[in-house]
Structures are given as structure tokens and as C-alpha cells.
Design an enzyme around this catalytic site. Structure first.
Site: not given
Length: 588
Positions: A351-353
């Protein structure tokens, strides 16, 4: 959203009828009004073999009889030692109208016969979603003969938890009774994955805190504990072949989980029908490796943080550096074989790279999707292959297939959290899904902003300092969420279940119980019983749920979990359907 709610009139009509006190609600339940007393020497058999009641019994090995023996002992110990006198659930000073008169003779429960109809397999104890049958049937005759039938030992455990909820301690302190004989319950879960996600990287939780959470999950018939064990803030899991990682990355020398701790958590869950699995989030959310392996990390503690990540201190893997792959190969070779005996899944994050991180990477110097997507595809392919090679099934966050267009295997389970159309989009693509919609099932929301700011523009913009996912998700909102809402029948089949999430920026062990419980109980009933009551064909009513949830809360407190109150005692002692509802009062 409003289509998920039952019209008020329908809710009130349902609430006026009798309800059972069992949580989560069983599929089918009929009961009488006769009293039976439970003797501490009740005769219990398992497939014809006598099982003694041994308080505090711990299984000696992973086999069906040992697991059932321990389950029986826990159930009876709860009834006999927790001193649950339900004065708070009846009108003031009127408990005597509910309690049986112990001077008018006692009809005793004579026996509990447990029958498991099918032998367990190895997958029973570390199942993929749907691989274990958790159904059970429980009957108690007016004469005091009880029979619990289940396909698996896990189903036996679920039935024993229901058995526990049938009994109260008499205020005299010397008897335990149920007023509901004879009764018949047929029960099975709607969703095979009913979980809690616990972030142990942002704040530290001791092993005992995790074991207590597992206990409460078992009482609520929840069956997956997802431990988000690393993040950019800390690395608390010890990797024996790489001792420097936790030594440098943990918050303190004692703030880490040894290999023995990890095994004990998993075994503790296994014996209670709760599969404990772990997540190492990557390639973002991995900045804590900067402390031991700075050569692998980019953008750690970069400023201002919001250019590089969702919250400080940032930090992501270098996506084009062979040293990262060598590190992960060594780490997985150590870690995964130790997890595999007790779990079917491993969560590889995703997530959230933030694409901007790679602008600081000497091997890339770009945030262009066309540059990063092939590198991320290779990264995911490699790590998921390692997970499979270890005998585990990979899980990932939704951004990997949706935002980055990374192709994942048909076996990979996608965890969704961003709400909106995510579940429908993912199931429409054919992916198996775990739903953690932050709009409903993020238990850390509504606690306000944890970042501090000086007076000025930031102060004005953030005032009154709410957090990103306000408001607080109370149990009513949690209870309203249906993971299969607006899905076709084929899409709904791909929803394995869901998890409530506890992200720990402002939560630690001191307040953990009250944060999780009884709000997670509300999600537990949605996932076990479904939002639709089969008997009425309507969404389950808050007015039916409230008194049952209030009783479940009191049982959890009696068993040592500091669950938050559902209502004030005045409501639980009054007629809940009319006194603490809206519209208020008898004139419904």
C-alpha cells in the site's frame, strides 16, 4: 449507503419480538423457558470418550482431541469462575424476577455429548478461507442432555463458545443456570475470513496483549488475526539469521518478538480457532530498515514528509538494486518456514507506495509510472513466488493491482481499504477480496490529528484538528456495513470476508481492549451472521443487536477484557427497545 439501512418502522417491529442473547446471532435458534443448572461434574464425552474438566488445560500437541479438551476446559472455566451475574441487564433491583428460585429444587444438566462427524486434516489447523467447516448444531433437552455436533474441531470450538453464553451465575454465588431449555441451535458462518488487523509497529504491544486479543476474537467467533508487524517507524520482529534488523529497528531492546514469541502467538491462536498471520509491508512502509541496512532504503526521514509518504518517517525499498533482493531472499528463507506450520497466508503489503521516492533512488531517478511499473511488477512477482515456495498464499493491498496495474496470481488475496467501488472493481477482475473499508471498519479513526503544528496557516487549515478518516466509527456504523453490497452473485462469492483495522499512531496496549471491543464484535456478527436476517429477509436491527451486544460486552469484561460500554447501565436495565431508541419511549 441509505439502502443498507432498514426503515425505522421495520426495525422497531422486529425489535419488539423476543431475541436470543447469543453473539454473534446464530443462523437458527429455538428455545424454551425451563431452567437447568450446570454442575461442575457434568459428564462430557468427545466421540464417545470421556473428557474431564481440567481448568487451565493447555494442549500438548496439535490434534483434534487436545484442541477439544482445551476448548471444553476453557468454556467450563469461564462459566464457573468468571462470576457473571447479569444484574446490569435487568430492571433495577429486579434480577430476582429473572433468576430461578434455588429453593424450589433444581433440574440438573446431566451430560454434554460432543460428536465430531469428520476427521480433521492438516488444513483444519491452518486453513485457507473456506477450507474448514465451522458449522455446529447444539441441542439441550428439557431433561438436561446436551449434544454438540460439528464437522470439525473448529466447529466444536464455535459451539462451545455458544454453550458458554447460555449460562449465568446465580447471585447467591453457588449455582449456574440457563432459563432457555429446551433449545436447538443450528449455526454456520456466512464469511470464512473474519478478522482483526493489529498494527504493532507504530506502538508496541506485548505478547500478552496479543494473546488477550486472540481470546476475545475466539469468543466472538472471529478467526483471523493479521499482525502488521513492521513499518517505517519500527521493526519489532526478530529474524534470527539477521539479528541486526530488530536489534537496530525495534523501539527498545525489549520491544521485539522472538522466534519463540511468534510461534507461541500462532499456537495460541490455533488452539482457539484463530489463524495468526503476519505482514511485512513493502516496498513502501519499510523505512525502519534504515537503522540496520541503509543501503536498501530511499527517502527515509525525507523532508517535507508529505512529498514522499503518507506519514513520517517515510522510507521505501530501492526498486532497482540487487542488494534488496538478496536481503529479502535471506529474510524470507529464515522467516517463512517458521510461519508456515501455523498459517496459510503471508501478507506482502503493497500500500501507499509514493512514486516520488524513486526520484531519490540513484538507480532510477524517476517517478514516471512507465519506468516504475515494470520494476514493481518484477518485485511483486519475486516476493509472491517466495511466499508460494514456502507453502503460503500471498496477500497484497489493493493499490498493487488497481493503482499500479501489477498482474498478480489467481491465488493472491487482495485486501481493500479505500472504499468506494474497490470491492466491486476487484471482484469484477476475478480477485479474491478481504474488505477493510476505512469508511466503516477502521477502528483508529476519529481520535483527532496526531501531528503537531505551529500557529499560522497549518493551524488554520487543520483546525479543529481532525484526523484524515474522521469520524469515529461507532458500533452502529460498523454494523451497517455489508461487504457484498451492490455486488452480483458471482462477485459476492469472491468476497472472503473482512477485517477491522487498528492502526496504532495513537493506540497502545493501555487502551487496546476498549478500542477493539465491542466494536469489532459488531463486525464479527456481520461476518458470521450476515447483514440479512434469514428469518425476516431484512437487514439486522440495531434494536435487536443492542441488548445482545451489551451482554456480550459484560461477558468479555467478566473474562478479563476491558471492552468499552455499549450504553449506560440505565439503558441496559430498562426496556431497550423502547427506552433507549429513537424515536424514544413507548409511543413507537
Amino acid at each position: 449507503m441509505f439502502s443498507r439501512l432498514v426503515p425505522i418502522l421495520s426495525v422497531l417491529l422486529v425489535a419488539l419480538g423476543p431475541v436470543c442473547a447469543i453473539w454473534p446471532a446464530p443462523r437458527s435458534y429455538t428455545k424454551g423457558n425451563s431452567t437447568l443448572y450446570l454442575h461442575q461434574n457434568i459428564y462430557i464425552t468427545y466421540n464417545g470418550e470421556f473428557l474431564p474438566y481440567m481448568a487451565g488445560y493447555v494442549p500438548q500437541s496439535i490434534n483434534s482431541k487436545e484442541i477439544v479438551q482445551a476448548g471444553v476446559s476453557r468454556a467450563l472455566e469461564s462459566i464457573f469462575t468468571d462470576k457473571f451475574v447479569p444484574w446490569m441487564l435487568h430492571k433495577r433491583n429486579r434480577l430476582s424476577t429473572f433468576e430461578p428460585d434455588v429453593f424450589k429444587g433444581q433440574n440438573w444438566m446431566k451430560s454434554l455429548k460432543i460428536v465430531q462427524t469428520t476427521q480433521d486434516t492438516a488444513s483444519t489447523f491452518k486453513p485457507l478461507a473456506g477450507e474448514v467447516d465451522e458449522s455446529y448444531n447444539l441441542t439441550i433437552s428439557a431433561q438436561g442432555d446436551a449434544t454438540l455436533t460439528a464437522v470439525s474441531s473448529t466447529g466444536v470450538l464455535r459451539g462451545l463458545e455458544t454453550f458458554t453464553q447460555l449460562f449465568y451465575q446465580h447471585s447467591s454465588g453457588t449455582f449456574w443456570y440457563t432459563n432457555d431449555a429446551p433449545l436447538s441451535i443450528q449455526d454456520a458462518p456466512k464469511f470464512p475470513h473474519r478478522g482483526v488487523l493489529l498494527d504493532v509497529a507504530r506502538n508496541w504491544y506485548g505478547v500478552d496483549d496479543i494473546l488477550r486479543t486472540i481470546d476475545a476474537m475466539g469468543w466472538n467467533k472471529m478467526n483471523r488475526l493479521h499482525i502488521h508487524v513492521t513499518d517505517s517507524q519500527s521493526w519489532p520482529i526478530d529474524i534470527p539469521s539477521m539479528p541486526e534488523v530488530a536489534r537496530e529497528g525495534a523501539y527498545c531492546p525489549d520491544c521485539k518478538y522472538s522466534a519463540e514469541d511468534v510461534q507461541n502467538m500462532q499456537l495460541y491462536g490455533l488452539y482457539r480457532g484463530v489463524e495468526v498471520y503476519f505482514e511485512i509491508d513493502m516496498p513502501g512502509h519499510i523505512g525502519s530498515l534504515e537503522w540496520s541496512h541503509p543501503e536498501l532504503i530511499v527517502a527515509y526521514d525525507a523532508f517535507p514528509y508529505y512529498w514522499w509518504c503518507a506519514e513520517p518517517p517515510c522510507g521505501a525499498f530501492k526498486l532497482n538494486d540487487s542488494r534488496v533482493d538478496a536481503f529479502l531472499e535471506k529474510m524470507f528463507d529464515d522467516l517463512l518456514p517458521r510461519l508456515e506450520p501455523y498459517a496459510a497466508y503471508f501478507h506482502a503489503g503493497g500500500d501507499e507506495l509514493n512514486a516520488n521516492d524513486s526520484m531519490l533512488d540513484p538507480g532510477i531517478r524517476s517517478n514516471a509510472t512507465e519506468v516504475l511499473q515494470p520494476l514493481l511488477q518484477k518485485f511483486v512477482d519475486t516476493q509472491h513466488s517466495r511466499v508460494r515456495k514456502a507453502g503460503l498464499t500471498p496477500m497484497t493491498w489493493e493499490e498493487i493491482p488497481l493503482d499500479w496495474n501489477v498482474t498478480i496470481g489467481n491465488d493472491t488475496v487482495v485486501q481493500t481499504w479505500l472504499g468506494g467501488a474497490s470491492v466491486k472493481t476487484l471482484t469484477g477482475m476475478g480477485h479474491k477480496v478481504i474488505d477493510s473499508d476505512y469508511n466503516y471498519w477502521y477502528l483508529d479513526c476519529g481520535r483527532g490529528q496526531w501531528l503537531s503544528m505551529e500557529n499560522g496557516e497549518a493551524y488554520q487549515n487543520f483546525y479543529p484538528f481532525g484526523d484524515w478518516c474522521d469520524p469515529f466509527k461507532n458500533w452502529h456504523l460498523i454494523y451497517s456495513h455489508d461487504p457484498t453490497f451492490n455486488l452480483t452473485a458471482d462477485e459476492a462469492k469472491l468476497v472472503l470476508g473482512g477485517e477491522v483495522a487498528i492502526w496504532s499512531e495513537q493506540i497502545d496496549a493501555v487502551i487496546l481492549d476498549g478500542i477493539i471491543w465491542p466494536r469489532a464484535s459488531a463486525a464479527g456478527e456481520v461476518l458470521w451472521s450476515g447483514r440479512i436476517d434469514e428469518a425476516t429477509g431484512q437487514n439486522r436491527s440495531q434494536l435487536d443487536a443492542t441488548p445482545r451486544l451489551a451482554e456480550m460486552r459484560e461477558r468479555m469484561v467478566a473474562r478479563g477484557v476491558g471492552a468499552a460500554p455499549v450504553q449506560m447501565i440505565w439503558c441496559t436495565q430498562a426496556d431497550n427497545a423502547t427506552e433507549c431508541s429513537y424515536p424514544m419511549g413507548p409511543g413507537l
